[in-house]
Structure formats: structure tokens, C-alpha cells
Design an enzyme around this catalytic site. Structure first.
Site, PDB file in Angstrom:
ATOM      1  N   GLU A  41       0.777  -1.040   0.055  1.00 21.77           N
ATOM      2  CA  GLU A  41      -0.161   0.072   0.053  1.00 21.77           C
ATOM      3  C   GLU A  41       0.892   1.369  -0.053  1.00 21.77           C
ATOM      4  O   GLU A  41       1.453   1.588   1.049  1.00 21.77           O
ATOM      5  CB  GLU A  41      -0.822   0.099   1.170  1.00 21.77           C
ATOM      6  N   ARG A  45       1.273  10.265   0.375  1.00 19.33           N
ATOM      7  CA  ARG A  45       1.768  11.199   1.194  1.00 19.33           C
ATOM      8  C   ARG A  45       2.750  11.996   0.518  1.00 19.33           C
ATOM      9  O   ARG A  45       3.384  13.211   1.153  1.00 19.33           O
ATOM     10  CB  ARG A  45       1.981  10.786   2.668  1.00 19.33           C
ATOM     11  N   LYS A 129     -11.353  -1.149   6.129  1.00 22.13           N
ATOM     12  CA  LYS A 129      -9.961  -1.023   6.909  1.00 22.13           C
ATOM     13  C   LYS A 129     -10.502  -0.562   8.363  1.00 22.13           C
ATOM     14  O   LYS A 129     -11.329   0.117   8.403  1.00 22.13           O
ATOM     15  CB  LYS A 129      -9.278   0.222   6.289  1.00 22.13           C
TER      16      LYS A 129
END
Length: 320
Positions: A41, A45, A129
Site C-alpha cells: 500500500e 503522502r 479497513k
């Protein structure tokens, strides 16, 4: 469940990766694959994230690459165009979920409360999640959510590490676990790919928990099986336990009452999840027999490899 989520469940661990330099994307992807965790993943950012995802998707196709920290539909579009096969969000953003559903992209929005779970269910999702996991009650919260939401699977992320990985994976409503401990930013920035491969292998070993369970011997008939078992049990003071198809000397040896798989018998190895272990071995080229498969309501109990070692069949069995 989508094929993507099935693959993530089979892998069991989803490394959360922060990449500051896209030049390291391909060696990082190869380090993950070599370490036995063929997914990542990649968090959105950093400015390098789109290029990193593109490089991974194009040059390491065996890696199932996703995009994380996706907080708007435009970001989801950029990630998918770069090559992301799934989208992960820290929270439940309906706009992100709807865009992904409209474009048939698997999406894992973050939830932490029953209200958020029900909102996600209303959007048609069944795999979510759970974030941040430890700060929101961890395993205790997942146990509480299991009863009212029986059809929902969770991927806990946030505070999950090697020390509590199996506590999470042992929950029936947990599909896989995400975490950054496998790809620490310091190792990624330093280009320590061998170190990341080592952390992957340690995590995989912890997840599977392989242990010798017992040795099995074949016999011509029940009489021979009983005699052999009594000799072995008598030497070590083990109890003789009779089951329909075999005698056990304590838990150390199984003596089958007739010829069975393996020229001489079998070696039983216990593991935390037979399904995940099978998927891991199959990625390494191993194959399994159709005979000797055992199941219950929880899934696979036991399977046998096609290959033998020293005349013994190899046998995976789920831990109690």
C-alpha cells in the site's frame, strides 16, 4: 469478495509504504516479493507516490500494488491511472467510495465505529479497513463488531506489528493486517532492501507459525499399527490413543491402520492458517493433493503436498 481482496487475504500482510524517491520503488517491490509479501500500500503522502506506483505496476507485475491515504476522488483517479489495483483511505469518504465503485476499483475505507461500519454497508461494501486499530480498541473492538456485523471483514491497520499480528489474524472477521513495521521509512530512504526482505520473512514466519506436529507411520493393518504404536509409546511413557483410522502415541506419533499417503508415512506440520500457508507455498511453485483434504465450518483443517521427502508425505494441519 473481489479477487483483489481474496489475494490480500491469502497474502495476510499488507505493508504500508512511504516512498520519497520513486527510484527506489522497483527494488523495494522486488524486496517485498522476495520476502514473501507480494503487495504494498503506497501512501499518497509524497510527490513520488504516483511515479512509484507506476514503476511497481509496470516492472514488478507479480506485486499487487495499492494506493493508501487516498482522501478524495481526484487522488483515487490519479492512483488508478498510475497503476494502483486497490485504494485505501484513512476514513470513510463517500465520494472516494462512489468513484471507486463506479470504476470497479476495490476500495478499503477506514472505519472505527459501528456508525461508520453501517454507512459503509449502505454503500455496498463488505471489506473495510479498521483504523487506527490499536487506538480504537484493537482485538476487543473487533470481537465486539463481529456479532452485529457478521458479513463484514476487516483489515486492521495502526499499531499492528509482529508482536500482535497473529492476535489480529486469529479473529474470524479479519481478512488481513496492514502495517508499516515491515517497511520502516529509515530502511526505505537508505535503500536497505535486504533489511526489508528480512523483515518480510520474519513477519511471514510469525504469521504461519510452522511447527512439527507429529510423525505418521503407515501400517499393513490395524494389528501392526497397534503393535508399533505400543512399542513407541512404551519406550517414552506416552499414552496410546485409538482413533477410527489410527493409533496415537501421545501427540508425537500417529500410526495409521492401513497404507496411506507417503511410501512410509507422513510428517505433519501445524500452521495458523492452512489457506494462507497453501497460498504462500503455491506462489513458490508447490502443489497439493486432492486426497486427504479435511475441512470444517472454519475452513481447511488439513492438506497434503504432492511432493514427498524421504518416503514421507508432507502434511499441513491447522493449529487448534
Amino acid at each position: 469478495m473481489s479477487d483483489c481482496f481474496k489475494s490480500l487475504e491469502a497474502i495476510g500482510i499488507i505493508p504500508v509504504v512511504v516512498i520519497n524517491d520513486a527510484a527506489g520503488a522497483v527494488p523495494l517491490a522486488r524486496a517485498l516479493v522476495e520476502g514473501g509479501i507480494p503487495t504494498a500500500e503506497v501512501t499518497f503522502r509524497t510527490e513520488a507516490a504516483p511515479a512509484a506506483i507506476a514503476a511497481m505496476a509496470q516492472q514488478v507485475p507479480e506485486l499487487l500494488v495499492g494506493a493508501g491515504t487516498v482522501t478524495c476522488a481526484e487522488m483515487a483517479r490519479q492512483a488508478v491511472e498510475a497503476g494502483a489495483k486497490y485504494i485505501v483511505s484513512p476514513g470513510l469518504n463517500p465520494a472516494v467510495v462512489r468513484w471507486c465503485l463506479e470504476h470497479e476499483v476495490p476500495v478499503l475505507p477506514g472505519v472505527a465505529t459501528p456508525t461508520e461500519v453501517e454507512t459503509a454497508m449502505g454503500l455496498g461494501l463488505t471489506t473495510l479497513k479498521f483504523f487506527p486499530a490499536e487506538q480504537n480498541g484493537g482485538v476487543k473492538m473487533l470481537k465486539s463488531l463481529a456479532s452485529p456485523y457478521k458479513t463484514i471483514r476487516f483489515i486492521p491497520t495502526g499499531g499492528v506489528g509482529k508482536e500482535n499480528l497473529n492476535e489480529y489474524l486469529g479473529q474470524p472477521n479479519v481478512a488481513a493486517c496492514g502495517g508499516s513495521w515491515i517497511c520502516p521509512p529509515a530502511l526505505v530512504d537508505a535503500g536497505d532492501w535486504a533489511g526489508i526482505t528480512r523483515l518480510c520473512r520474519e513477519a511471514v514466519a510469525e504469521m504461519h507459525g510452522f511447527q512439527l506436529l507429529h510423525i505418521g507411520l503407515n501400517s499393513r493393518d490395524e494389528q501392526e499399527a497397534r503393535a508399533n504404536c505400543e512399542v513407541f509409546a512404551g519406550l517414552f511413557g506416552f499414552p496410546v490413543i485409538e482413533l477410527p483410522g489410527a493409533f496415537f502415541a501421545g501427540t508425537a506419533m500417529e500410526v495409521v491402520k492401513k497404507p496411506f499417503l507417503g511410501e512410509k508415512g507422513h510428517i505433519a506440520i501445524s500452521t495458523n492458517s492452512v489457506e494462507r500457508a497453501m497460498a504462500w507455498f503455491e506462489r513458490r511453485g508447490c502443489r497439493f493433493r486432492a486426497e486427504g483434504v479435511a475441512r470444517d465450518e472454519k475452513g481447511l483443517i488439513a492438506v497434503y503436498f504432492e511432493q514427498e521427502v524421504g518416503g514421507f508425505a508432507l502434511h499441513l494441519r491447522r493449529k487448534p
